[in-house]
Each structure stands twice: as structure tokens, then as C-alpha cells.
Write a protein that holds these residues in place. Structure first.
Motif, short mmCIF file in Angstrom:
data_model
loop_
_atom_site.label_atom_id
_atom_site.label_comp_id
_atom_site.label_asym_id
_atom_site.label_seq_id
_atom_site.Cartn_x
_atom_site.Cartn_y
_atom_site.Cartn_z
N TRP A 1 3.84 -48.72 -0.66
CA TRP A 1 5.30 -48.73 -0.50
C TRP A 1 5.96 -47.83 -1.54
O TRP A 1 6.94 -47.16 -1.25
CB TRP A 1 5.83 -50.15 -0.57
N PRO B 1 9.65 -48.86 4.34
CA PRO B 1 9.50 -50.26 3.96
C PRO B 1 10.81 -50.83 3.41
O PRO B 1 11.73 -50.11 3.07
CB PRO B 1 8.43 -50.22 2.87
N THR B 2 10.82 -52.15 3.32
CA THR B 2 11.97 -52.85 2.77
C THR B 2 11.48 -54.12 2.09
O THR B 2 10.49 -54.71 2.51
CB THR B 2 12.99 -53.18 3.88
N GLY B 3 12.18 -54.51 1.04
CA GLY B 3 11.79 -55.73 0.35
C GLY B 3 12.88 -56.22 -0.59
O GLY B 3 13.73 -55.45 -1.04
N ASN C 1 6.56 -54.92 -7.66
CA ASN C 1 6.91 -56.08 -6.84
C ASN C 1 6.26 -56.10 -5.46
O ASN C 1 6.21 -57.16 -4.83
CB ASN C 1 8.43 -56.18 -6.68
N PHE C 2 5.77 -54.94 -5.00
CA PHE C 2 5.23 -54.87 -3.64
C PHE C 2 3.87 -54.17 -3.62
O PHE C 2 2.87 -54.84 -3.72
CB PHE C 2 6.26 -54.26 -2.68
N SER C 3 3.84 -52.86 -3.50
CA SER C 3 2.54 -52.18 -3.43
C SER C 3 2.65 -50.71 -3.77
O SER C 3 3.73 -50.12 -3.74
CB SER C 3 1.94 -52.32 -2.01
N VAL D 1 9.33 -51.07 -7.06
CA VAL D 1 8.63 -51.32 -5.80
C VAL D 1 7.13 -51.45 -6.05
O VAL D 1 6.47 -52.33 -5.50
CB VAL D 1 8.94 -50.21 -4.75
N ARG D 2 6.58 -50.60 -6.89
CA ARG D 2 5.15 -50.66 -7.23
C ARG D 2 4.82 -52.03 -7.85
O ARG D 2 3.83 -52.66 -7.50
CB ARG D 2 4.79 -49.54 -8.19
N ARG E 1 15.42 -63.88 -2.68
CA ARG E 1 15.29 -64.10 -1.24
C ARG E 1 16.10 -65.32 -0.80
O ARG E 1 16.36 -66.21 -1.59
CB ARG E 1 13.83 -64.26 -0.86
#
Length: 159
Positions: free
Chosen positions: A50, A90-92, A45-47, A42-43, A98
């Protein structure tokens, strides 16, 4: 971006549940020994924010993070009851994965889990794709003059 409210007893959610599980992707609760893998993913790919919320999800009992897995590869995640009780996210989903319905599957499984845990409604805080949530699960905006729970949140100044 507004906070949203979703009824977990809406026919929209029940109908969505019947339509999901067609991706062939396994949606399951994350296991405690997978925490480092999921948080790092998550770190990357996102932030960092999150990743912090995912860490909290792993501190819940049971773990409040669902993951999408295919062939031993992590494709997506969704958390609930992390920033506040009753919150979804959060979600991703990984960029290359996708468009396959994985996000909808994670959303549906998370909301169904929240309903099973006794929630009647779910909040989606500072929702990004408002139109997606409105169309997919009938979410409605909560009228508020501020950013709700995220108002005044500390952020890393170097990012």
C-alpha cells in the motif's frame, strides 16, 4: 476477493455525499511535501504494498491521495488512479479512529473526485470488505476467474 464496479452517476453516491461531512474530520488532498509522512504512516499502519501505491498517488498531478486530518494528526487516507486508471484504493483508517465514519467520508470524497475528473465508473480491485462496498455505494462484483490486475503480482518473500 473480487474486483468491484461502482457507478459514479448512481443516486446512491449522490445520497451518500449529502450524508457525509458529519464527522468533523477534514478530508483534503495530500500535499507533495507531506509525501514522506503519509507513505511512512501507511507503511507502519498497513503494508509495504500500500505504501508503494501511495507513492504512485503522489506522482500524479494533481496528487491522487486524499487524507483525513484532525488536529494536525493523520487519521486515514484514500487513493485513486494508482494501480490503474479508474481504480479506487488503497484506503485505510487508523485503528483507534475506526467507527467514526471517516472511511465513508474518504470513499465518498474520492469517488466524487474521480467523477469530477471524468470517470463514469470506479473499480475497486481485490476488494476486502465486499459487503461494505455493496451496501454503502451499490458496488457489484465483476465476474472473473482470476485476480484481475493483481494476478501474479510479485511479493516480498520475507513478509
Amino acid at each position: 476477493m473480487p474486483d468491484l464496479l461502482v457507478s459514479l452517476y448512481s443516486p446512491t453516491l449522490a445520497n451518500l455525499k449529502r450524508k457525509t461531512d458529519t464527522t468533523g474530520i477534514r478530508i483534503r488532498p495530500a500535499l507533495p511535501p507531506e509525501m514522506h509522512v503519509v507513505v511512512d504512516w501507511v507503511r507502519q499502519n498497513f503494508s509495504e504494498n500500500w505504501a508503494s501505491e501511495v507513492s504512485v498517488a503522489f506522482s500524479r498531478q494533481p496528487v491522487a491521495c486524499l487524507i483525513a486530518v484532525e488536529g494536525g494528526k493523520l487519521l486515514g487516507f484514500a487513493c485513486y488512479d494508482t494501480t490503474a486508471r479508474g481504480f479506487f484504493g488503497p484506503t485505510g483508517v487508523a485503528g483507534e479512529s475506526r467507527g467514526r465514519g471517516i472511511g465513508v467520508d474518504l470513499l465518498t470524497a474520492s469517488l466524487e473526485t474521480m467523477k469530477t475528473l471524468g470517470h463514469a465508473y470506479a473499480f475497486i480491485g481485490d476488494a476486502g470488505p465486499v459487503d461494505f462496498y455493496a451496501k454503502t455505494i451499490g458496488a457489484v462484483a465483476i465476474p472473473a476467474a482470476d485476480k484481475g490486475i493483481y494476478e501474479g503480482m510479485l511479493r516480498n518473500p520475507s513478509k
